[in-house]
Design a protein around this motif. Structure first.
Motif, PDB file in Angstrom:
ATOM      1  N   LYS A  48       0.901  -1.288   0.064  1.00 27.10           N
ATOM      2  CA  LYS A  48       0.005   0.074   0.015  1.00 27.10           C
ATOM      3  C   LYS A  48       0.734   1.389   0.031  1.00 27.10           C
ATOM      4  CE  LYS A  48      -3.945  -2.171   2.214  1.00 27.10           C
ATOM      5  NZ  LYS A  48      -4.803  -2.099   3.489  1.00 27.10           N
ATOM      6  N   ARG A  49       2.161   1.160   0.804  1.00 25.75           N
ATOM      7  CA  ARG A  49       2.928   2.259   0.680  1.00 25.75           C
ATOM      8  C   ARG A  49       3.454   2.631  -0.689  1.00 25.75           C
ATOM      9  NH1 ARG A  49       7.680   1.601   3.870  1.00 25.75           N
ATOM     10  NH2 ARG A  49       7.971   4.093   3.491  1.00 25.75           N
ATOM     11  N   MET A  55       3.768   5.675  -5.665  1.00 28.88           N
ATOM     12  CA  MET A  55       3.495   5.686  -7.253  1.00 28.88           C
ATOM     13  C   MET A  55       2.341   6.746  -7.610  1.00 28.88           C
ATOM     14  SD  MET A  55       5.273   3.502  -8.884  1.00 28.88           S
ATOM     15  CE  MET A  55       4.396   3.001 -10.309  1.00 28.88           C
ATOM     16  N   ALA A  56       1.420   6.854  -6.883  1.00 24.04           N
ATOM     17  CA  ALA A  56       0.555   7.815  -7.107  1.00 24.04           C
ATOM     18  C   ALA A  56       0.983   9.134  -7.134  1.00 24.04           C
ATOM     19  CB  ALA A  56      -0.838   7.544  -6.230  1.00 24.04           C
ATOM     20  N   ARG A  57       2.070   9.636  -6.441  1.00 26.74           N
ATOM     21  CA  ARG A  57       2.456  10.830  -6.329  1.00 26.74           C
ATOM     22  C   ARG A  57       3.480  11.252  -7.359  1.00 26.74           C
ATOM     23  NH1 ARG A  57       1.670  13.126  -1.522  1.00 26.74           N
ATOM     24  NH2 ARG A  57       0.830  11.805   0.280  1.00 26.74           N
ATOM     25  N   LEU A  58       3.856  10.028  -8.443  1.00 27.72           N
ATOM     26  CA  LEU A  58       4.715  10.285  -9.618  1.00 27.72           C
ATOM     27  C   LEU A  58       3.887  11.217 -10.300  1.00 27.72           C
ATOM     28  CD1 LEU A  58       6.606   7.158  -9.946  1.00 27.72           C
ATOM     29  CD2 LEU A  58       7.055   8.852  -8.607  1.00 27.72           C
ATOM     30  N   THR A  69      15.726   9.863 -18.157  1.00 28.30           N
ATOM     31  CA  THR A  69      15.248  10.984 -17.278  1.00 28.30           C
ATOM     32  C   THR A  69      13.918  10.815 -16.407  1.00 28.30           C
ATOM     33  OG1 THR A  69      16.358  12.446 -18.797  1.00 28.30           O
ATOM     34  CG2 THR A  69      14.871  13.510 -17.168  1.00 28.30           C
ATOM     35  N   ARG A  70      13.027  10.204 -17.267  1.00 26.20           N
ATOM     36  CA  ARG A  70      11.656  10.044 -16.267  1.00 26.20           C
ATOM     37  C   ARG A  70      11.860   8.824 -15.261  1.00 26.20           C
ATOM     38  NH1 ARG A  70       7.372   9.880 -21.446  1.00 26.20           N
ATOM     39  NH2 ARG A  70       7.524  12.471 -21.995  1.00 26.20           N
ATOM     40  N   LEU A  71      12.409   8.009 -15.731  1.00 23.65           N
ATOM     41  CA  LEU A  71      12.976   6.805 -14.806  1.00 23.65           C
ATOM     42  C   LEU A  71      13.929   7.369 -13.610  1.00 23.65           C
ATOM     43  CD1 LEU A  71      13.347   3.860 -17.111  1.00 23.65           C
ATOM     44  CD2 LEU A  71      11.687   4.176 -15.460  1.00 23.65           C
ATOM     45  N   ARG A  72      14.953   8.190 -13.848  1.00 15.82           N
ATOM     46  CA  ARG A  72      15.646   8.544 -12.931  1.00 15.82           C
ATOM     47  C   ARG A  72      14.805   9.348 -12.002  1.00 15.82           C
ATOM     48  NH1 ARG A  72      19.201  12.666 -15.276  1.00 15.82           N
ATOM     49  NH2 ARG A  72      17.287  14.048 -14.530  1.00 15.82           N
ATOM     50  N   ASP A  73      13.903  10.378 -12.592  1.00 15.94           N
ATOM     51  CA  ASP A  73      13.416  11.269 -11.549  1.00 15.94           C
ATOM     52  C   ASP A  73      12.271  10.642 -10.793  1.00 15.94           C
ATOM     53  OD1 ASP A  73      15.044  13.035 -12.537  1.00 15.94           O
ATOM     54  OD2 ASP A  73      13.336  14.293 -13.955  1.00 15.94           O
ATOM     55  N   GLY A  74      11.516   9.647 -11.672  1.00 15.49           N
ATOM     56  CA  GLY A  74      10.440   8.645 -10.675  1.00 15.49           C
ATOM     57  C   GLY A  74      10.897   7.954  -9.716  1.00 15.49           C
ATOM     58  N   LEU A  75      12.147   7.521  -9.894  1.00 14.18           N
ATOM     59  CA  LEU A  75      12.820   6.594  -8.637  1.00 14.18           C
ATOM     60  C   LEU A  75      13.251   7.324  -7.622  1.00 14.18           C
ATOM     61  CD1 LEU A  75      14.868   3.939 -10.956  1.00 14.18           C
ATOM     62  CD2 LEU A  75      12.547   3.622  -9.670  1.00 14.18           C
ATOM     63  N   ILE A  76      13.815   8.742  -8.006  1.00 18.39           N
ATOM     64  CA  ILE A  76      14.102   9.618  -6.869  1.00 18.39           C
ATOM     65  C   ILE A  76      12.948   9.945  -6.009  1.00 18.39           C
ATOM     66  CG2 ILE A  76      15.016  11.855  -6.566  1.00 18.39           C
ATOM     67  CD1 ILE A  76      17.113  11.683  -8.989  1.00 18.39           C
ATOM     68  N   ARG A  77      12.010  10.256  -6.713  1.00 19.10           N
ATOM     69  CA  ARG A  77      10.665  10.525  -6.002  1.00 19.10           C
ATOM     70  C   ARG A  77      10.178   9.510  -5.144  1.00 19.10           C
ATOM     71  NH1 ARG A  77       6.415  14.478  -6.954  1.00 19.10           N
ATOM     72  NH2 ARG A  77       5.152  14.155  -5.126  1.00 19.10           N
ATOM     73  N   LEU A  78       9.977   8.335  -5.605  1.00 20.87           N
ATOM     74  CA  LEU A  78       9.694   7.084  -5.063  1.00 20.87           C
ATOM     75  C   LEU A  78      10.510   7.116  -3.747  1.00 20.87           C
ATOM     76  CD1 LEU A  78       8.952   4.450  -7.622  1.00 20.87           C
ATOM     77  CD2 LEU A  78       7.391   5.345  -6.230  1.00 20.87           C
ATOM     78  N   ARG A  79      11.938   7.098  -3.993  1.00 17.64           N
ATOM     79  CA  ARG A  79      12.800   6.751  -2.680  1.00 17.64           C
ATOM     80  C   ARG A  79      12.381   7.658  -1.501  1.00 17.64           C
ATOM     81  NH1 ARG A  79      17.265   6.569  -6.571  1.00 17.64           N
ATOM     82  NH2 ARG A  79      17.674   4.297  -7.048  1.00 17.64           N
ATOM     83  N   GLU A 104       9.560   9.516  -1.230  1.00 20.97           N
ATOM     84  CA  GLU A 104       7.989   9.087  -0.637  1.00 20.97           C
ATOM     85  C   GLU A 104       8.262   8.010   0.473  1.00 20.97           C
ATOM     86  OE1 GLU A 104       5.415  10.664  -0.865  1.00 20.97           O
ATOM     87  OE2 GLU A 104       6.118  12.316  -2.315  1.00 20.97           O
ATOM     88  N   LEU A 105       9.252   6.896   0.016  1.00 23.29           N
ATOM     89  CA  LEU A 105       9.160   5.823   0.981  1.00 23.29           C
ATOM     90  C   LEU A 105      10.210   6.035   2.012  1.00 23.29           C
ATOM     91  CD1 LEU A 105       9.243   3.048  -1.989  1.00 23.29           C
ATOM     92  CD2 LEU A 105       7.198   3.568  -0.389  1.00 23.29           C
TER      93      LEU A 105
END
Length: 204
Positions: A144-145, A150-153, A187-197, A199-200
Motif C-alpha cells: 500500500k505504501r 506511485m500515485a505521487r509521481l 530521465t523519467r525513470l531517474r526522476d521517478g525513482l528519486i521521487r519514489l525513494r 516518498e518511501l
C-alpha cells in the motif's frame, strides 16, 4: 478461448506489427474521429492498435486468453471514452497503450489479492504462528505504501516506471513503445525513482 473480435467482422488475425512510431499521427487522427462516433475510424484504429496492445498485455499477463479479454475491454473503453483524449497532451498510441498496461496490471493485482486472501485463510485455518500472520500484514502494508508513492509521481514518470519495472521492458523498448527518445525515458525513470525513494523514506 476468447477470439479477438473485430468491429466489422466475426474475427480477425492480428497482422504483422508495424514499427512503433510509424502510425502515431494516424492513430491520433483516427481517435479524434472516433470521439465523434465514427465507426469506420474505430475499425481502422482497431486494426492499427490491437496487435501492439495484445503484445503489451501478453507481456504482463502471459496467458493468451486473458490477454485477449483485457484487450477487448480496453478497446471498448477506448470507444466509450475517446472524447477524453487530448491530443495536446500526448499521442493517442501512448494514451491507449498506457490504458491497456494499467488494465493488465490491475488484472495481475486482482489475481494476487485473491491468492493473498486464500493464503491468509489457509494460515488462519492451519493455526500458523502469529509471526507469520504479522509478516503477511507487513507485506500488505508495504504494498500500500508503494501504491501511494506511485500515485505521487507525474503521469509520465509513473508510465515509464510501470513499463520498465512492472512490465519488465528495457529502457530501449519503453522508448520505442512510447515513441520518445531513449534519453527522455532515462530521465523519467531517474526522476521517478528519486521521487519514489523520497516518498518511501529510502536512502539513495
Amino acid at each position: 478461448m476468447l477470439v479477438l473480435v473485430h468491429p466489422d467482422s466475426e474475427a480477425t488475425t492480428a497482422p504483422a506489427e508495424a514499427p512503433p512510431t510509424a502510425h502515431a499521427d494516424e492513430a491520433t487522427a483516427l481517435l479524434s474521429r472516433v470521439a465523434t462516433g465514427d465507426q469506420r475510424a474505430f475499425s481502422e484504429l482497431y486494426d492499427l492498435i490491437a496487435p501492439r496492445m495484445l503484445g503489451l498485455v501478453r507481456h504482463v499477463l502471459k496467458d493468451h486468453a486473458q490477454s485477449e479479454e483485457v484487450v477487448q475491454e480496453v478497446l471498448l473503453e477506448v470507444w466509450q471514452t475517446a472524447t477524453r483524449f487530448d491530443p495536446n497532451k500526448g499521442k493517442a498510441v501512448t494514451w491507449m497503450l498506457t490504458m491497456a498496461h494499467r488494465r493488465a496490471i490491475d488484472r495481475v493485482r486482482s489475481a494476487q489479492a485473491s491468492r493473498d486472501r486464500d493464503t491468509r485463510i489457509g494460515i488462519r485455518d492451519l493455526g500458523r504462528d502469529v509471526d507469520t500472520v504479522s509478516e503477511s500484514a507487513e507485506i500488505s502494508i508495504e504494498h500500500k505504501r508503494v501504491e501511494k508513492a506511485m500515485a505521487r509521481l507525474s503521469d509520465l514518470q509513473r508510465q515509464a516506471v510501470e513499463l520498465a519495472y512492472y512490465g519488465g521492458y528495457t529502457q530501449s523498448e519503453v522508448a520505442e513503445m512510447l515513441g520518445i527518445p531513449l534519453g527522455t525515458v532515462k530521465t523519467r525513470l531517474r526522476d521517478g525513482l528519486i521521487r519514489l525513494r523520497t516518498e518511501l523514506g529510502v536512502a539513495s
